[in-house]
Design a protein around this motif. Structure first.
Motif, PDB file in Angstrom:
ATOM      1  N   GLU A  15       0.817  -1.206   0.000  1.00 41.05           N
ATOM      2  CA  GLU A  15       0.000   0.000   0.000  1.00 41.05           C
ATOM      3  C   GLU A  15       0.854   1.261   0.000  1.00 41.05           C
ATOM      4  O   GLU A  15       0.513   2.248  -0.673  1.00 41.05           O
ATOM      5  N   VAL A  18       1.997   1.976  -3.515  1.00 39.84           N
ATOM      6  CA  VAL A  18       0.896   2.500  -4.324  1.00 39.84           C
ATOM      7  C   VAL A  18       0.682   3.974  -4.002  1.00 39.84           C
ATOM      8  O   VAL A  18       0.533   4.808  -4.903  1.00 39.84           O
ATOM      9  N   PHE A  50       4.729  -2.962 -10.397  1.00 41.67           N
ATOM     10  CA  PHE A  50       3.308  -3.297 -10.353  1.00 41.67           C
ATOM     11  C   PHE A  50       2.929  -4.160 -11.542  1.00 41.67           C
ATOM     12  O   PHE A  50       2.197  -5.139 -11.416  1.00 41.67           O
TER      13      PHE A  50
END
Length: 77
Positions: A15, A18, A50
């Motif tokens: 996270e 991101v 990713f």
């Protein structure tokens, strides 16, 4: 911890990564010229990571199709 479908795949991006990529993309999009070469390189590495994580989560056949699928070339612009 994994939130209802919001967690990363095992070995995939987390996270924080991101969030970091989102911040870099927002900076590049809304403050043109303010991104340093180091930040641009970091964003490129994150986005490649990713893509690699998404590709590796697919089956062998899915990875092959991912490589040769012409769909993005036909999308309307």
């Amino acid at each position: 911890t994994d939130r209802a479908g919001g967690g990363a795949a095992v070995g995939g991006p987390d996270e924080a990564a991101v969030d970091e990529l989102a911040a870099l993309l927002n900076q590049a999009g809304f403050a043109p010229g303010s991104v340093t070469p180091a930040q641009a390189e970091r964003a490129a590495r994150l986005s490649q990571g990713f893509g690699d994580a998404l590709r590796s989560a697919r089956s062998r056949w899915g990875r092959l199709l991912w490589t040769v699928h012409p769909g993005p070339l036909r999308w309307r612009r």
